[in-house]
Design an enzyme around this catalytic site. Structure first.
Site, PDB file in Angstrom:
ATOM      1  CG  HIS A 323      -1.629   1.334   1.177  1.00  0.00           C
ATOM      2  ND1 HIS A 323      -3.024   1.307   0.697  1.00  0.00           N
ATOM      3  CD2 HIS A 323      -1.691   2.146   1.715  1.00  0.00           C
ATOM      4  CE1 HIS A 323      -3.430   2.482   0.700  1.00  0.00           C
ATOM      5  NE2 HIS A 323      -3.241   3.147   1.809  1.00  0.00           N
ATOM      6  CG  HIS A 327       0.161   6.449  -1.057  1.00  0.00           C
ATOM      7  ND1 HIS A 327      -0.737   7.099  -1.896  1.00  0.00           N
ATOM      8  CD2 HIS A 327      -0.322   5.101   0.230  1.00  0.00           C
ATOM      9  CE1 HIS A 327      -1.629   6.640  -0.459  1.00  0.00           C
ATOM     10  NE2 HIS A 327      -1.960   5.936   0.221  1.00  0.00           N
ATOM     11  CE1 TYR A 409      -7.864   5.953   3.366  1.00  0.00           C
ATOM     12  CE2 TYR A 409      -6.756   4.293   3.012  1.00  0.00           C
ATOM     13  CZ  TYR A 409      -6.888   5.902   3.921  1.00  0.00           C
ATOM     14  OH  TYR A 409      -5.993   5.835   4.279  1.00  0.00           O
TER      15      TYR A 409
HETATM   16 ZN    ZN Z   1      -2.694   4.832   1.988  1.00  0.00          ZN
END
Ligand code: ZN
Length: 634
Positions: A323, A327, A409
């Site tokens: 995750h 980014h 999310y």
């Molecule tokens: Zn994040």
């Protein structure tokens, strides 16, 4: 940021990379709407005077809990007539402001610090002559700055040295640097950080291994980044390499375990590059923080900050790293231009995370992650105010931290999965790669994303997606019926076994849980029906030793379940847990479960009074909202 437990996150070379970067980012995209001139969570006026570079020179004082020194801001007069630079600050002691023309001397400048707003802080207005090229602010932070956490030696793993770390997202950079604190503005930064002897400073930038003769550590982030990605940590830190571009910083006592846990990070980078284009930040290192770090991870460029709660010894929680790494494309390379566009950062990143975990650990693993994410989404949708259930709000939230939840999310991820299904994975992968390439090192809005989607996919394959459907995903508070919901046979099996166990058809000893993956345990515990009896919970504990488990993620799930079932005998274990953890996603469910009864709430307040000094300011805010009876949030 990662919020889910989720098993979920050489100079010459550099200039060549940068050339490629800027060539890519200068390519224009047809018919995209412009970025807004200002942003509701910032006082900055970049449409008039824009900060182009940030240079910090700060000393770290652990005794007084202060950073003090200067920031130099290189400015551009976008509007040649503008004579006032507006900066964001929160509770800073501003000592002096100066301006300088090119090659001139520093000259005192008039400045005005406005009365503070509870959320936004204080606007700092600085008078700048038309020929000023730079502004210097001499300042100190205050001991309870919202973006800084000062830890005593006792609050660290090693117990010998103090520790400091920053958390700038969403609008906390202004509590330790006066600057244009908005993702609309991107700038490269440099820094010199003086630390006490024996302590090391690390930042989200290129680093030198040794301090200079004056004890200053030097940093340079050559790529333009938004302010919320400026990050600093200081402590007793050691480094261990784990790959050609990867390594781990941690307190010495944690270093080997951390390096073992995150050994496969280089492989994850290579997988991401295959689909989403080159990793453009040079190195990718991880910094393991003390337990009070309020998030799972924070994607500070080149140096992800990560919670120690994912170090379990079995590499089973590494999707958190996927995750944070993702980014590097969605969030850091292409950034939400306003906090109302947060789903552009986190929805994209969650989609990339599941794709990466699927590629690295197999379809079944990826499916389990998706299902758990979907459960988080349902939970958040139930608790969130109606205005916060869609991907974009009609009006911006007063405080971006207050509306933080799984919705941007997981709902964002489901939206992208739905688009992927409509256009096919190959076309959608190419589309995403194009989005990242064409907007590299830029900030973007949802409107720009929609224009790009129209141009690159919808217009080329007409009739597959309508405007009404897009609006339903973005603006309507309920999930569209056409959502492609995840399924996992491994988790369905656990649900079936749990059902048989609850109804007495399967004995506790017959539950095949010894072989369960941590995701299966999470599902088993987190979505346990309310009809489970205290006796059944005691049998589980006797068989599987869940109270006191070394897996902090399962520890939180288990205690929440006992507390929610009204098991007062869980209170001492809950207190121990809440005093030792600080990650919001782990502690807030326990406070929320306790707060359901007046007696539990009174106990929760007692525990919080003891635990608060060890919590991060952002976590304290979140817990206090629960203790005040506000349900939204993490
Ligand atoms: Zn994040």
């Amino acid at each position: 940021m990662a919020i889910r437990f989720s098993v979920l996150k050489c100079a010459c070379l550099r200039s060549l990379q940068l050339l490629g970067v800027y060539m890519a980012s200068s390519m224009s995209v047809a018919a995209e709407p412009p970025l807004p001139a200002t942003e509701p969570h910032s006082y900055a006026n970049p449409q008039q005077i824009r900060v182009r570079e940030v240079a910090l020179d700060l000393a770290v004082d652990f005794e007084r809990k202060r950073l003090s020194g200067t920031v130099d801001l290189a400015i551009e007069h976008v509007d040649p007539k503008a004579r006032e630079l507006l900066l964001d600050t929160r509770a800073l002691d501003i000592e002096q402001v100066q301006t300088r023309a090119e090659k001139g001397d520093w000259k005192a400048a008039e400045f005005k610090l406005a009365a503070p707003d509870r959320v936004l802080g204080s606007r700092l207005g600085i008078a700048v002559p038309g020929d000023a090229q730079s502004v210097r602010v001499r300042y100190s932070t205050v001991p309870d700055a919202s973006g800084l956490q000062w830890l005593t030696p006792e609050q660290t793993a090693g117990k010998r040295q103090p520790f400091l770390f920053t958390q700038s997202q969403a609008i906390h950079a202004r509590s330790w640097i006066p600057l244009q604190d908005t993702p609309l503005v991107r700038a490269p930064y440099r820094a010199r950080i003086k630390t006490p002897k024996g302590l090391r400073a690390v930042m989200s930038a290129e680093m030198h291994d040794e301090p200079d003769a004056d004890g200053r550590w030097r940093f340079e982030m050559p790529q333009p980044i938004p302010s919320y990605l400026i990050a600093l940590a200081v402590g007793d830190l050691a480094f261990k390499s784990t790959g050609k571009r990867t390594g781990v910083y941690a307190e010495p006592s944690m270093l080997d375990r951390a390096a073992h846990e995150f050994a496969e990070t280089e492989k994850t980078i290579e997988l991401a590059e295959k689909t989403y284009g080159p990793y453009r930040w040079g190195r990718y290192d991880l910094l393991v923080l003390p337990p009070s770090f309020p998030y799972g991870g924070m994607e500070n460029p080149r140096l992800t900050f990560v919670t120690p709660s994912v170090i379990t010894g079995d590499r089973k929680l590494v999707s958190l790293i996927a995750h944070e790494l993702a980014h590097s494309w969605s969030g850091n390379l292409v950034t939400n231009a306003t906090w109302s566009d947060f789903w552009l950062n986190e929805g994209f990143t969650t989609y990339l995370t599941y794709r990466l975990t699927e590629a690295q650990y197999g379809q079944a693993f990826g499916d389990m992650e998706r299902v758990l994410g979907y459960h988080d989404l349902l939970d958040s949708m139930e608790r969130a105010d109606v205005a916060d259930r869609s991907l974009i709000r009609e009006t911006p939230a007063a405080d971006p931290d207050e509306v933080f939840s799984s919705i941007p999310y997981e709902r964002g991820e489901l939206f992208l999965v739905w688009l992927e299904q409509r256009f096919g994975r190959e076309a959608f992968d190419a589309f995403l790669r194009g989005w990242f390439d064409d907007h590299a090192f830029k900030s973007a809005t949802t409107a720009q994303f929609l224009a790009y989607l129209q141009d690159k996919l919808l217009a080329r394959q007409p009739g597959k997606v309508s405007t009404v459907q897009l609006d339903a995903w973005l603006k309507v508070p309920v999930l569209p019926d056409s959502a492609v919901l995840p399924t996992s046979s491994a988790l369905t099996e656990v649900e079936q076994q749990r059902e048989r166990w609850l109804s007495g058809k399967l004995g506790t000893a017959q539950l095949p849980a010894k072989n369960w993956a941590v995701q299966q345990w999470q599902l088993f515990l987190d979505s346990m029906p309310e009809r489970v009896t205290l006796d059944q919970l005691r049998q589980l504990d006797a068989r599987f030793k869940l109270t006191g488990t070394s897996n902090q993620i399962l520890g939180s799930s288990w205690l929440r379940l006992r507390l929610a079932a009204g098991d007062k005998s869980a209170w001492p274990a809950a207190e121990t847990y809440l005093l030792g953890a600080g990650r919001m996603r782990l502690i807030t469910p326990l406070y929320r479960a306790l707060a359901k009864t007046p007696e539990g709430l009174a106990f929760a307040k007692q525990v919080y009074a003891k635990a608060a000094p060890g919590y991060h300011p952002i976590a304290r805010e979140a817990v206090e909202r629960i203790l005040r009876g506000e349900q939204a949030g993490v």
